[in-house]
Design an enzyme around this catalytic site. Structure first.
Site, PDB file in Angstrom:
ATOM      1  N   THR A   1      31.004 -22.687  30.742  1.00 49.99           N
ATOM      2  CA  THR A   1      30.569 -24.049  30.263  1.00 49.99           C
ATOM      3  C   THR A   1      31.345 -24.406  29.441  1.00 49.99           C
ATOM      4  O   THR A   1      32.622 -24.991  29.720  1.00 49.99           O
ATOM      5  CB  THR A   1      29.121 -23.979  30.178  1.00 49.99           C
ATOM      6  OG1 THR A   1      28.841 -23.008  28.811  1.00 49.99           O
ATOM      7  CG2 THR A   1      28.029 -23.666  31.290  1.00 49.99           C
TER       8      THR A   1
ATOM      9  N   GLY B   1      29.067 -17.809  27.074  1.00 54.22           N
ATOM     10  CA  GLY B   1      28.250 -18.133  25.874  1.00 54.22           C
ATOM     11  C   GLY B   1      29.058 -18.652  24.781  1.00 54.22           C
ATOM     12  O   GLY B   1      29.782 -17.619  24.290  1.00 54.22           O
ATOM     13  N   VAL B   2      28.752 -19.627  24.099  1.00 49.49           N
ATOM     14  CA  VAL B   2      29.375 -20.141  23.160  1.00 49.49           C
ATOM     15  C   VAL B   2      28.543 -20.839  22.044  1.00 49.49           C
ATOM     16  O   VAL B   2      28.788 -20.947  20.774  1.00 49.49           O
ATOM     17  CB  VAL B   2      30.685 -21.097  23.140  1.00 49.49           C
ATOM     18  CG1 VAL B   2      32.066 -20.142  23.743  1.00 49.49           C
ATOM     19  CG2 VAL B   2      30.287 -21.936  24.442  1.00 49.49           C
ATOM     20  N   GLY B   3      27.168 -21.198  22.750  1.00 49.13           N
ATOM     21  CA  GLY B   3      26.435 -22.037  21.795  1.00 49.13           C
ATOM     22  C   GLY B   3      24.935 -21.872  22.376  1.00 49.13           C
ATOM     23  O   GLY B   3      24.846 -21.290  23.233  1.00 49.13           O
TER      24      GLY B   3
ATOM     25  N   THR C   1      20.950 -11.784  26.334  1.00 50.39           N
ATOM     26  CA  THR C   1      21.903 -12.978  25.728  1.00 50.39           C
ATOM     27  C   THR C   1      22.597 -13.910  26.746  1.00 50.39           C
ATOM     28  O   THR C   1      22.821 -13.473  27.825  1.00 50.39           O
ATOM     29  CB  THR C   1      23.183 -12.127  24.967  1.00 50.39           C
ATOM     30  OG1 THR C   1      24.017 -12.973  24.401  1.00 50.39           O
ATOM     31  CG2 THR C   1      23.787 -11.391  25.907  1.00 50.39           C
TER      32      THR C   1
ATOM     33  N   ASN D   1      28.473 -30.332  19.917  1.00 53.35           N
ATOM     34  CA  ASN D   1      26.890 -30.373  20.446  1.00 53.35           C
ATOM     35  C   ASN D   1      26.454 -31.923  20.153  1.00 53.35           C
ATOM     36  O   ASN D   1      25.521 -32.210  20.707  1.00 53.35           O
ATOM     37  CB  ASN D   1      26.574 -29.414  19.419  1.00 53.35           C
ATOM     38  CG  ASN D   1      26.402 -28.277  20.000  1.00 53.35           C
ATOM     39  OD1 ASN D   1      25.871 -27.672  20.906  1.00 53.35           O
ATOM     40  ND2 ASN D   1      27.315 -27.248  19.397  1.00 53.35           N
TER      41      ASN D   1
END
Length: 385
Positions: free
Chosen positions: A143, A168-170, A178, A380
Site C-alpha cells: 500500500t 505494512g508501514v503504518g 501483524t 498520514n
C-alpha cells in the site's frame, strides 16, 4: 528472483483498486495443506479477518487471496457480502471448497470493494496458475510501502525452504499478528505442530514490531506447508521460520512511514520475557525516544522516562537499571560531551540499538521500530485526500 516453495503458485494482477500498480494477489497450493493463522484482536475488524479466522480453524487451507489498497472494514453487511462473494468466486474458479480459501485485505477503511472490478479480476485468474515469483506477490500487496518485503531461508539438513512476504508501514502495533504476512514452506509439518511453532515465532518477531503504536483492523499472519520437500527436523524448521519472520519484521520496521532509521530495542535482566517485552515496547513506542533517534540526539533521559512509565512493574528499581546506546553505557555511568558527540555520529547511521538491563532476573526481549519524522506526519495527514 525469490521463488515460492514447491507446491505453491501465484497470480498477481491489477484489477483497478490502485491506479497503476498490482493490487490483487492469489496464492494457492495444489490441494488443501496444513495452515495456521493469527489475527488482530481489534474490536473493529473487517470480514477478511472473521472469514479467515473461521476457515483456518480446521487447520488446513488451499488458497489465500489478498486485496491491496482497500481494507473493506466498517462497511456493514454489504462489506461481508462482498467478501463472501470474493471468496466464493475464487473457490469456484480454482475448484475447491469455500472453506479452503482465506482472505486478507488492506488499505483505506470504510470504502466498499469495487465489485465489478473484483468480479472481473476473479474471472481472469488463470487455471492452473503458473506464477512462482514471491517478489511479484510481495509487490502486489503493497500500500504505502516503499519497498517489497520478502525473506527466505532453507531448513537445515533438508531441501525444504521457507519463504515469506509481508506488507505494512503504518497503523502498526500488532496484537496477535501483524499487518499482512504470508509465510509458505514445502516442509512436511502437521497442522498442530505448525500452529504451535508459528505462534512461538510470531510472538518473538512479528508481534515485536511497532511503527506508531496503532493496532490495525486487518492484521493477518498466515503460514502454509505444502509438504513437497518431505519431513524436517522440528527445531531446524522453527529456526528457518524464525529467520524469515525476523527478516520480515526488520523490513517492516525499517520501511515505517516516513522512516529513516531502524530502531532496535533490547531489554535484558527482566523478571520474565513478558516484562522485558512490555518495557521494550514502552521505549520503542515513545514519541520522544523516536524523535531523539531521528535527530541523532543521544538523550538517554527519554529512555529512562519510557522505562519509568511502566509504573505497574514495581520491581523495576532505577538504581539497578543500565541503559546503553549501541555498545556505550549512558546510565548510570554517563558519558562526557565528547562521548555524546560520538554517540550522535553513531545515531546518524541507518540502525540505532538501544539496550536496557533491568537488573532483576534473566527475562529478555527485542523489539523493532523506527524514528518519527515529518514524513510520517505528511503521509498520514494526506492519506485519503
Amino acid at each position: 528472483m525469490t521463488t515460492l516453495p514447491d507446491g505453491f503458485a501465484c497470480h498477481v494482477a491489477n484489477i483497478g483498486i490502485k491506479d497503476r500498480t498490482d493490487d490483487f494477489v492469489v496464492i494457492a497450493a495444489e490441494g488443501a495443506v496444513p495452515t495456521a493463522g493469527m489475527f488482530t484482536r481489534s474490536r473493529f475488524v473487517g470480514p477478511s479477518v472473521t472469514i479467515s479466522r473461521d476457515h483456518v480453524a480446521s487447520g488446513s487451507a488451499r488458497v489465500v487471496v489478498i486485496v491491496s489498497k482497500n481494507a473493506n472494514v466498517a462497511n456493514g453487511e454489504a462489506g461481508r457480502r462482498n467478501a463472501d462473494e470474493l471468496v466464493d468466486g475464487i473457490a469456484r474458479r480454482l475448484g475447491c471448497n469455500t472453506t479452503d480459501v482465506l482472505i486478507a485485505s488492506t488499505g483505506v477503511i470504510g470504502r466498499p470493494y469495487p465489485m465489478d472490478r473484483v468480479r472481473a479480476g476473479v474471472d481472469a485468474v488463470p487455471v492452473p496458475m503458473i506464477g512462482r515469483s514471491a517478489d511479484d506477490a510481495a509487490a502486489g500487496i503493497m500500500t504505502t510501502d516503499t519497498v517489497r518485503k520478502v525473506a527466505s531461508a532453507q531448513v537445515a539438513g533438508s531441501s525444504a525452504t521457507v519463504v515469506g512476504i509481508a506488507k505494512g508501514v503504518g497503523m502498526i502495533e500488532p496484537d496477535m499478528a501483524t499487518m499482512i504476512a504470508l509465510v509458505l514452506t514445502d516442509a512436511d509439518v502437521a497442522s498442530v505442530e505448525l500452529d504451535l511453532t508459528f505462534r512461538r515465532v510470531v510472538d518473538r518477531t512479528l508481534n515485536c514490531v511497532s511503527v506508531d503504536s496503532d493496532t490495525s483492523t486487518s492484521d493477518t499472519a498466515i503460514v502454509m506447508a505444502s509438504g513437497s520437500a518431505g519431513a524436517v527436523e522440528p527445531a531446524a524448521f522453527e529456526a528457518a521460520l524464525f529467520d524469515v519472520c525476523v527478516g520480515l519484521t526488520k523490513q517492516i520496521a525499517r520501511d515505517g512511514e516516513g522512516a529513516q532509521t531502524l530502531l532496535e530495542v533490547a531489554v535484558t535482566g527482566a523478571r520474565d520475557d513478558a516484562q522485558a517485552k512490555r518495557v521494550a515496547k514502552a521505549i520503542v513506542n515513545s514519541p520522544l525516544v523516536k524523535t531523539a533517534v531521528h535527530g541523532a540526539d543521544p538523550n538517554w533521559g527519554r529512555v529512562a522516562m519510557a522505562i519509568g512509565k511502566c509504573s505497574d512493574d514495581i520491581d523495576i528499581d532505577q538504581e539497578r537499571v543500565v541503559i546503553r546506546f549501541g555498545d556505550t553505557e549512558v546510565y548510570p555511568n554517563q558519558v562526557d560531551a565528547a562521548g555524546l558527540a560520538t554517540l550522535s555520529v553513531y545515531m546518524r547511521g541507518d540502525t540505532v540499538l538501544i539496550g536496557a538491563d533491568l537488573g532483576i532476573a534473566d527475562g529478555d526481549a527485542t523489539v523493532w521500530g523506527c524514528d518519527l519524522t515529518d514524513g510520517y506526519v505528511r503521509i498520514n495527514a494526506d492519506y485519503t485526500t
